[in-house]
Structures are given as structure tokens and as C-alpha cells.
Design a protein around this motif. Structure first.
Motif, PDB file in Angstrom:
ATOM      1  N   VAL A   1      -5.942   3.169   1.578  1.00 51.63           N
ATOM      2  CA  VAL A   1      -7.038   3.386   2.515  1.00 51.63           C
ATOM      3  C   VAL A   1      -7.291   2.134   3.334  1.00 51.63           C
ATOM      4  N   ILE A   2      -7.291   0.971   2.673  1.00 51.66           N
ATOM      5  CA  ILE A   2      -7.561  -0.292   3.367  1.00 51.66           C
ATOM      6  C   ILE A   2      -6.502  -0.572   4.430  1.00 51.66           C
ATOM      7  N   PHE A   3      -5.239  -0.364   4.078  1.00 52.89           N
ATOM      8  CA  PHE A   3      -4.150  -0.671   5.006  1.00 52.89           C
ATOM      9  C   PHE A   3      -3.701   0.545   5.821  1.00 52.89           C
ATOM     10  N   ASN A   4      -4.393   1.664   5.660  1.00 52.98           N
ATOM     11  CA  ASN A   4      -4.082   2.878   6.423  1.00 52.98           C
ATOM     12  C   ASN A   4      -2.612   3.257   6.265  1.00 52.98           C
ATOM     13  N   ILE A   5      -2.167   3.316   5.033  1.00 55.55           N
ATOM     14  CA  ILE A   5      -0.794   3.685   4.706  1.00 55.55           C
ATOM     15  C   ILE A   5      -0.781   5.153   4.304  1.00 55.55           C
ATOM     16  N   ASP A   6      -0.003   5.938   5.000  1.00 58.18           N
ATOM     17  CA  ASP A   6      -0.006   7.387   4.792  1.00 58.18           C
ATOM     18  C   ASP A   6       0.908   7.750   3.627  1.00 58.18           C
ATOM     19  N   GLY A   7       0.479   7.357   2.406  1.00 59.34           N
ATOM     20  CA  GLY A   7       1.234   7.673   1.207  1.00 59.34           C
ATOM     21  C   GLY A   7       0.466   8.615   0.302  1.00 59.34           C
ATOM     22  N   LEU A   8       0.927   8.726  -0.929  1.00 58.93           N
ATOM     23  CA  LEU A   8       0.280   9.635  -1.864  1.00 58.93           C
ATOM     24  C   LEU A   8      -1.114   9.159  -2.260  1.00 58.93           C
ATOM     25  N   GLY A   9      -1.313   7.850  -2.269  1.00 63.70           N
ATOM     26  CA  GLY A   9      -2.637   7.333  -2.584  1.00 63.70           C
ATOM     27  C   GLY A   9      -3.672   7.771  -1.566  1.00 63.70           C
TER      28      GLY A   9
ATOM     29  N   MET B   1      -2.737  -4.733  11.544  1.00 61.22           N
ATOM     30  CA  MET B   1      -3.943  -4.349  10.828  1.00 61.22           C
ATOM     31  C   MET B   1      -3.714  -3.212   9.840  1.00 61.22           C
ATOM     32  N   GLY B   2      -2.601  -2.567   9.885  1.00 62.86           N
ATOM     33  CA  GLY B   2      -2.330  -1.502   8.928  1.00 62.86           C
ATOM     34  C   GLY B   2      -1.152  -0.665   9.361  1.00 62.86           C
ATOM     35  N   GLY B   3      -0.904   0.384   8.594  1.00 59.52           N
ATOM     36  CA  GLY B   3       0.213   1.264   8.883  1.00 59.52           C
ATOM     37  C   GLY B   3       1.441   0.885   8.080  1.00 59.52           C
ATOM     38  N   PHE B   4       2.302   1.866   7.858  1.00 56.60           N
ATOM     39  CA  PHE B   4       3.544   1.626   7.116  1.00 56.60           C
ATOM     40  C   PHE B   4       4.608   1.006   8.004  1.00 56.60           C
ATOM     41  N   VAL B   5       4.712   1.474   9.234  1.00 59.87           N
ATOM     42  CA  VAL B   5       5.616   0.907  10.233  1.00 59.87           C
ATOM     43  C   VAL B   5       4.885   0.897  11.573  1.00 59.87           C
ATOM     44  N   GLY B   6       5.462   0.219  12.545  1.00 62.03           N
ATOM     45  CA  GLY B   6       4.859   0.152  13.869  1.00 62.03           C
ATOM     46  C   GLY B   6       5.055   1.441  14.653  1.00 62.03           C
TER      47      GLY B   6
END
Length: 339
Positions: free
Chosen positions: A283-291, A180-185
Motif C-alpha cells: 500500500v505504501i509503495f503502491n505495488i499492485d501485488g497480492l498484498g 514514489m512507488g509502483g513496480f515499474v515505470g
């Protein structure tokens, strides 16, 4: 040509100052700054700044003045901007009003995530768009061209965040094929070996990459097709074929190089792919990046982080535009910058 690029480099200074000054002024005048946020948090949490007397304000006037001085909000806008610019020259982006950490540390922590998506999107877009555009131009009005154009236009018409929501809803929530999201598990750091980690990363990154690349993919593909078709109908290509040059060689030796000129104008963007984060997609994929960091900074009125990200991305975009001009000059020998 050297004089042209020297003038462009000199123009970076007033352009950069104009961009940052406008945004800095906006951050000074919009409501909900760090002092207001602290007042609200004190009221909700009943912090030590609260007073027991009913109807009295949470912080005294002296305490509010001290907070404004701490965050640099007690100075006039131009003076505060000059101070911020002075720190920027010393490579000091300030301190986050939300995390109470140096802004550069926050950016550096999230830089690898945005760099991965930026570089992957860049390579994916060009490695697929250019060959696909060539095939569409060579098979114009064929069934392949019509079907691919329908898919490309549909992808271009849909905003990237809409595509992201659709992919997440169908393939992650309903089918359960992807997380459902995150950069890695959560177990990424416990995996042993390169390939298990690479597979875990790919499993999490595939859907966001599709959402990232779909807009640029459509534009680059149609640009490549239209440019090649225009050159194939040019007199110099028809003359070369009429003189006995095989059509395939006429395409590869003559038409293809000239068709890459519009594509080359985008090559300068490679310098900015390290910060190619999308607020809504992350935000949608809950990726902890600069966006996501920039989105949270805007929502939380963390203006030092907003200005830090803006300063770096603006500078990279301006330098990228100059690199695009250099790429065009290298591909097209007719381009001269003597004027």
C-alpha cells in the motif's frame, strides 16, 4: 520418518478446515458486506435501484433477497461454507464481488509481482544473513560486531512499514533518488533491451525490497551468530582443535553444519515466498501485488478474494512447515521422526 510425514500430511486437512472455517465465519458476521456496499453505492450515485419517493429504501425487500441469493448470503453459515469448500475442491475460488472477475484470474495477474519480491527477499536475506552471522560470531565483541549489532537491532525494532515510510519520505520524496512507488515505470514496456528494463525494475524495487527484508534479515543474522557461537564453545569443537585440527577447518567441517540447523527450519518457507506480500508495504509503495489486492479486498469487503488468498497462503504455509521439518532432518542426522 515416512509415517511421521504421513501423519503431518493428514493433519493438514483439519488444520486447513479450522483456519478457513474461522475466517469464513468472521466474513459472514462482520457488517459491510457486498449487499450493504451496493446499497451505499446506489444511495451515493443515485443508481437505477433508487426510488424517487422520499424516505423509502433504495432497494426493495425482493431485490435485497435476490442480491443475497446471488452472493450466497441467503444460506446458513455452515451450508455456505460447505458450498465454498466444494468449489475449492474443484479449484474454483469464486468470483470477486468488486471486480466481477474470477478470483483466480485476479491472483494470477498479481502473482509475478509477489513472486519477484518474495524470491528476492528470500535470497537477499539468506545470502547476506548467513555470512554476516558467521563473521559476527568469529569476531564477537569486536567493533565490527558491536556496530553491526546496533544497526541490526535498530532494523529489527522498527516495523517494516515504518522503514518503508522512512525510505519513501527521505530517498524518494525529499532527495528524489527513487520513484514514489509502483513496480515499474510507466515507460517500462517501451524500453528496448534487457538491461534498461532491469535497471528500471531495480530502481523501483530497491526501497520496497529493503523494507521487505529488514525483519527477516535481523532475525536470521542473530540466529546464525548465536548458533555458531554455541557450537564453537561445544566440547566436540574444542576437542577437535586440541587434537591439532586447524580452527578454520573445525569451524567449516563441524561447527558450521550444526549451526545451520536453526536456519534450516526456515527453508520450508521458500514455498510460500510466491505469496509473500505485505499489505502495508504494498500500500505504501503502491505495488499492485497480492498484498495490495488482499488489503483492498478487506477494505471493500470482497470476501471471495479474501477467502481465495487465505486458502492458498494457508495451504502453502502448512506445507512449508512440513518441508522445514524435512530440511532439519537432512541437516541434522540426529533428528529422527520415528515416534
Amino acid at each position: 520418518m515416512g509415517q511421521y510425514f504421513l501423519r503431518r500430511l493428514l493433519l493438514l486437512i483439519p488444520t486447513f478446515l479450522g483456519i478457513t472455517l474461522v475466517v469464513f465465519a468472521v466474513t459472514r458476521f462482520v457488517p459491510g458486506g457486498p449487499v450493504e456496499r451496493m446499497l451505499m453505492e446506489s444511495q451515493l450515485a443515485g443508481s437505477e435501484f433508487s426510488q424517487s419517493t422520499r424516505g423509502s429504501q433504495v432497494l426493495s425487500s425482493e431485490q435485497i433477497d435476490e442480491l443475497k441469493a446471488f452472493y450466497g448470503l441467503d444460506k446458513p453459515m455452515l451450508e455456505a461454507y460447505r458450498d465454498w469448500l466444494g468449489k475449492l475442491v474443484r479449484l474454483d475460488l469464486g468470483e470477486s464481488t468488486r471486480y466481477y472477475l474470477p478470483v483466480w484470474e485476479l491472483i494470477k495477474e498479481r502473482l509475478p509481482v509477489s513472486a519477484f519480491f518474495g524470491i528476492s527477499t528470500f535470497l537477499l536475506s539468506y545470502l547476506v544473513s548467513i555470512p554476516l552471522g558467521i563473521l559476527k560470531a568469529l569476531h564477537h565483541n569486536s567493533r565490527f560486531d558491536s556496530i553491526s549489532s546496533m544497526l541490526i537491532y535498530a532494523g529489527y525494532a522498527l516495523p517494516a512499514y515504518v522503514v518503508g515510510i522512512f525510505l519513501l519520505t527521505v530517498f524518494a520524496f525529499q532527495l528524489g533518488w527513487f520513484p514514489m512507488g509502483g513496480f515499474v515505470g510507466d515507460d517500462f514496456h517501451y524500453l528496448d533491451g534487457f538491461w534498461p528494463k532491469a535497471l528500471n525494475l531495480f530502481h523501483h524495487a530497491l526501497l520496497p525490497l529493503i523494507a521487505y527484508a529488514i525483519g527477516d534479515f535481523a532475525v536470521l543474522t542473530m540466529t546464525m551468530k548465536n548458533s555458531l557461537m554455541e557450537n564453537l564453545s561445544a566440547d566436540y569443537v574444542r576437542t577437535a582443535v586440541a587434537k591439532g585440527l586447524p580452527f578454520r577447518k573445525a569451524v567449516t567441517r563441524h561447527a558450521l553444519r550444526n549451526s545451520l540447523i536453526p536456519i534450516a527450519s526456515h527453508f520450508g518457507n521458500v514455498i510460500s515466498v510466491f505469496f509473500a506480500g505485505s499489505f502495508l508495504i504494498e500500500v505504501i509503495f503502491n505495488i499492485d501485488g497480492l498484498g495490495l489486492l488482499g488489503y483492498e479486498a478487506v477494505v471493500e469487503r470482497d470476501y471471495p478474494v479474501v477467502m481465495g488468498i487465505l486458502a492458498i497462503t494457508s495451504l502453502l504455509m502448512l506445507v512449508g512447515n512440513i518441508l522445514s521439518d524435512i530440511c532439519v532432518a537432512l541437516v541434522d542426522p540426529r533428528v529422527r521422526f520415528d515416534g
